[in-house]
Design a protein around this motif. Structure first.
Motif, PDB file in Angstrom:
ATOM      1  N   UNK A  49     -98.769  34.611  -9.052  1.00 21.47           N
ATOM      2  CA  UNK A  49     -99.412  33.767  -9.891  1.00 21.47           C
ATOM      3  C   UNK A  49     -98.807  32.551 -10.398  1.00 21.47           C
ATOM      4  N   UNK A  50     -97.537  32.844 -10.956  1.00 20.83           N
ATOM      5  CA  UNK A  50     -96.783  31.451 -11.117  1.00 20.83           C
ATOM      6  C   UNK A  50     -96.364  30.653 -10.094  1.00 20.83           C
ATOM      7  N   UNK A  51     -96.095  31.432  -8.986  1.00 21.03           N
ATOM      8  CA  UNK A  51     -95.633  30.467  -7.863  1.00 21.03           C
ATOM      9  C   UNK A  51     -96.625  29.836  -7.268  1.00 21.03           C
ATOM     10  N   UNK A  52     -97.976  30.414  -7.115  1.00 21.20           N
ATOM     11  CA  UNK A  52     -99.007  29.818  -6.536  1.00 21.20           C
ATOM     12  C   UNK A  52     -99.407  28.619  -7.382  1.00 21.20           C
ATOM     13  N   UNK A  53     -99.384  28.456  -8.644  1.00 23.13           N
ATOM     14  CA  UNK A  53     -99.674  27.322  -9.408  1.00 23.13           C
ATOM     15  C   UNK A  53     -98.593  26.343  -9.853  1.00 23.13           C
ATOM     16  N   UNK A  54     -97.449  26.811  -9.263  1.00 23.64           N
ATOM     17  CA  UNK A  54     -96.047  25.747  -9.586  1.00 23.64           C
ATOM     18  C   UNK A  54     -96.304  24.478  -8.801  1.00 23.64           C
ATOM     19  N   UNK A  55     -95.881  23.416  -9.727  1.00 24.95           N
ATOM     20  CA  UNK A  55     -95.991  22.063  -9.268  1.00 24.95           C
ATOM     21  C   UNK A  55     -94.782  21.392  -9.711  1.00 24.95           C
ATOM     22  N   UNK A  56     -94.085  20.714  -8.708  1.00 25.51           N
ATOM     23  CA  UNK A  56     -92.844  20.373  -9.083  1.00 25.51           C
ATOM     24  C   UNK A  56     -93.185  18.858  -9.645  1.00 25.51           C
TER      25      UNK A  56
END
Length: 882
Positions: free
Chosen positions: A407-414
């Motif tokens: 869930x954290x990876x999928x919503x990660x935005x640099x």
């Protein structure tokens, strides 16, 4: 804001400026008006009197020595933040009135407007904000059935609402204590006739602000919220049908629009929460377990102080939120525990991520300042440097194979676009103030680059002019200088005044020098000054555009702030688990609570060189439902109770716990009645507070709750105390009663008899060792009840004088042996040395009193224990009646 009668003692002044002041002051009668006049903020009348006392500045007057003298005081504009902060800390509201047009271009009186109203709940200054806690402004709306509650941290944009039953004022007070609001908004109609607060808010100490009732009207509130979020309905936020919550939330946004005078761009969403979504913790439990601050008021020695191993303010605020709202659903708890377990075992991964997290500033509060147009150039550089490490963290979390990380990876935005925008346009080392120049990088604006080139060339031109004038005048000490007040000048020492040419015009006289201007220097000054003003205007315009572009991406920044805070918190939990040797609890939906070698997470850290004695715990809702724990003072009963409650709470927060092994069935609430206090201002004694808190437990606990009770009944007579404690245990035990898992510490050894009456009750005691009339605390919880309290032994440890201790032993002996003289009078007043051997003492003389003869007629030999107890109650009534 509520418009109330102007409390100022206004003195007339016919000048246009004072008429302008009075007109603006009427709009903000309850605020201290900071009236901008040049480089100062001026205050007048009662504002000046009040502010001068708080700020410790001189109180002067306008029209001094005249009948219409007006009290006044002022502060420098450039250092106003310091003074504003002191007023806000004093609970004051400040209206900032600025000059909104250039005085040089004004035709007549300079136009002034209030650009912002600063209240205790709307501050944005970093010096007034705790980076590890939210700064909530709360709005309340009271309807017949519900109380609507809206809470907003304007510095971060966090906005949430809920509804509470109107018939449960304690639930409202508990929720407010967790939010710790800095300001509370309520309708004017909620105040009673003399302006006092509603009963549910009395004695809370919160800064209260009443608003006109129309602000809370549902139609108005719904409209203001949908306009804020650019939606047609509030269904997407889960509160469309929550009438009271919408009223509270809409009034809060309206209040901010009225006071902040700017777009609230960072308030992009609204979350609806329910108190049923998490474990309920009342104020007594939060305080007695020292969850967010210790008994001495310090964060350091609380559970929050222990569990906060975060690297960012984003994580620190989430630790506090999670501790006060533990989860009650198994799946999210397991997901948190999975990630904590992974990073506990992977030391290098944990350390690498923590090193990167240390470079991240407070994204939420940076966004708040950017959106509210209170940011400076260095705030944008802080944002850029924070975003710079996001790609590295993304690579690191990609190595974690757990589904919980997905869930954290999928919503990660640099946030590359925001980083690129700042990197390309803002200088890497910008000035502190926007107006100081050298803010925008070359290549962003052609006109800006041209004007800067002029300024750069002018510096060389000034240097060349100085060289020419030295040669022309023959004055080697001549120099060309500049200051903000007088502009450019040619400075000559007085001993060389006979050499100055005729075209030099005197500008300023100093002690040892004279300053002049020449036609050529005047021409340069006009060109340079014009270029500087244009550069400043262009840079300010470009900076504001960059700020607006970033604010438009506020939702993306907020999502990433939430992910970073969550990751930081979980990795911090892993760090704590590794450092202190915590174990992962086995969580389930069963009723069993089993801890093997459990420890108190705070007490064991007090002295690392002193080993903490661990203890086992077994509670369930059947044969081990109530544990009665006896033993002397200082032996560790309260510590044991608290450590069990803290372990359960930590587990449901998603943290590993201080034990070797643990199996924990989910609990819906933890109730703690530990410690003595009184509320003298409310007319409540220690015993009354104890009974109120106990009543709350008995009226609200369920079979899924965990209850810890310490020394119930100690604030009244022994017989009353034992009776109350006995009845409470009866009420708690068994499937037909509450049936909650309960730890009950007491000095009333009579309660140990309950084990023989009820199979769900078990006795335990804190083991001690007696040695030469001394006791040694072994701190070990063992089965069975204690037979005495060792209170006099503890008194000896405290340093009571020997005569007091000897006399106490004599009285104790008489009490324990029920000694009476021949006429039935207790022998407590008589000195007595304990006999060498056992004695059989008679209670009365040879002729028993009539009462005793009647008592002997009570046949109890063949009665059940409960019937015998009823006979004892009958006996008590007989004694009362003489």
């Amino acid at each position: 804001m509520a418009k109330t009668a102007n409390k100022q003692n206004v003195v007339d002044d016919d000048t246009p400026m004072m008429q302008q002041y009075q007109g603006i002051k009427k709009e903000y009668p309850d605020a201290i008006l900071f009236f901008r006049m040049g480089d100062f903020y001026e205050m007048f009348n009662e504002d000046a009197k009040e502010a001068s006392k708080i700020l410790d500045i001189a109180l002067t007057s306008r029209n001094k020595n005249k009948p219409n003298a007006i009290p006044m005081c002022g502060i420098p504009h450039h250092s106003s933040t310091l003074y504003i902060n002191r007023l806000v800390k004093g609970g004051k509201t400040i209206a900032i009135c600025e000059q909104v047009e250039d005085p040089k271009q004004a035709k007549g009186l300079v136009r002034r407007e209030v650009v912002r109203v600063i209240t205790p709940g709307t501050v944005l200054d970093d010096t007034l904000l705790d980076p590890k806690s939210h700064h909530f402004l709360v709005s309340l709306y009271f309807s017949k059935d519900h109380t609507g509650l809206a809470a907003l941290d304007m510095s971060t944009g966090l906005f949430k609402v809920t509804e509470l039953p109107s018939q449960a004022p304690d639930l409202l007070r508990d929720e407010l204590s967790k939010l710790d609001p800095k300001e509370v908004l309520i309708p004017e109609s909620a105040m009673n006739g003399n302006g006092a607060q509603p009963a549910s808010l009395e004695d809370t100490g919160y800064f209260m602000q009443s608003l006109e009732d129309w602000t809370f009207h549902h139609t108005q509130a719904h409209r203001i919220l949908t306009e804020q979020f650019k939606t047609k309905t509030l269904e997407g936020f889960g509160c469309e049908d929550r009438h009271a919550a919408v009223c509270a939330a809409g009034a809060l946004i309206q209040y901010l629009k009225d006071t902040q005078k700017s777009a609230l761009q960072h308030i992009t969403t609204l979350s609806t929460f329910s108190t049923q979504d998490c474990m309920l913790l009342d104020r007594s439990t939060v305080n007695s377990l020292e969850l967010v601050q210790s008994s001495d008021g310090q964060r350091k020695h609380s559970l929050l102080g222990l569990l906060d191993a975060t690297c960012t303010p984003l994580g620190a605020r989430r630790v506090r939120e999670w501790i006060l709202k533990p989860l009650i659903r198994l799946e999210p708890i397991q997901q948190r525990l999975d990630l904590v377990g992974h990073y506990k075992e992977h030391l290098l991964e944990r350390n690498d991520i923590r090193e990167q997290l240390k470079h991240i500033f407070d994204l939420e509060r940076l966004l708040g300042k950017i959106s509210m147009a209170t940011c400076g150039p260095r705030d944008l550089i802080a944002l850029k440097s924070s975003l710079q490490v996001l790609p590295s963290i993304q690579e690191m979390i990609a190595r974690c194979p757990l589904p919980a990380m997905q869930r954290i990876r999928e919503s990660w935005d640099n946030l590359e676009s925001i980083h690129q925008l700042i990197d390309e346009r803002i200088e890497d080392d910008p000035p502190l103030n926007i107006k100081d120049g050298n803010l925008i990088k070359p290549g962003c604006d052609e006109e800006l680059d041209r004007l800067k080139a002029i300024m750069k060339d002018s510096n060389q031109a000034i240097a060349n002019l100085e060289a020419r004038e030295k040669e022309r005048t023959g004055i080697p000490q001549l120099k060309v200088g500049y200051n903000k007040i007088y502009g450019y000048y040619i400075e000559v020492t007085k001993k060389n005044l006979d050499r100055i040419p005729d075209d030099f015009i005197r500008k300023q006289s100093l002690v040892n020098t004279e300053r002049f201007i020449s036609p050529e220097l005047k021409q340069y000054e006009t060109e340079i000054t014009g270029a500087e003003e244009k550069v400043q205007a262009i840079e300010l315009k470009l900076f504001q555009q960059i700020r607006q572009d970033i604010a438009a991406e506020g939702m993306r920044i907020q999502v990433m702030a939430e992910r970073i805070g969550e990751l930081d918190t979980l990795i911090g939990f892993a760090q704590i688990a590794h450092q202190h040797n915590y174990c992962r609890p086995e969580m389930n939906d069963a009723d069993t609570l089993r801890l093997q070698n459990g420890r108190h997470p705070l007490v064991e850290r007090i002295d690392p060189n002193q080993p903490f004695i661990p203890n086992d715990t077994l509670l369930d809702c059947d044969g081990n439902q109530v544990a009665i724990i006896t033993g002397p003072n200082m032996a560790g009963k309260s510590t044991y109770l608290r450590q069990v409650a803290l372990s359960v709470l930590m587990a449901q927060v998603g943290c590993f716990i201080p034990a070797e092994e643990a199996t924990i069935g989910l609990v819906d609430r933890i109730f703690s009645r530990v410690g003595a206090q009184d509320h003298l201002q409310k007319g409540q004694s220690t015993f009354m507070v104890e009974m109120i808190e106990t009543a709350n437990i008995l009226n609200n606990a369920t079979r899924q709750s965990l209850i810890i009770l310490d020394e119930i009944g100690r604030g009244t007579s022994t017989f009353d105390g034992i009776s109350i404690a006995w009845a409470i245990v009866e009420f708690l035990q068994g499937p037909e009663r509450i049936g909650a898992k309960t730890l009950f510490a007491t000095h009333y050894h009579e309660l140990t008899e309950l084990e023989t009456l009820f199979p769900s009750v078990k006795n335990y005691n804190v083991q001690i060792k007696e040695w030469n009339d001394e006791i040694i605390f072994l701190r070990k919880i063992i089965p069975g009840g204690a037979d005495k309290s060792y209170g006099i032994h503890v008194a000896r440890l405290a340093g009571l004088p020997d005569p007091v201790l000897r006399r106490a032993n004599e009285v104790l002996f008489n009490l324990e042996n029920s000694e009476y003289d021949e006429v039935g009078t207790p022998k407590l007043a008589q000195p007595h040395a304990p006999a060498a051997g056992p004695q059989q003492l008679g209670l009365f003389g040879e002729t028993p009193p009539p009462l005793l003869q009647k008592l002997r007629q009570l046949e109890i030999d063949d009665l059940t224990p409960r019937q015998a107890l009823e006979k004892l109650y009958e006996l008590r009534d007989l004694l009362k009646n003489g």
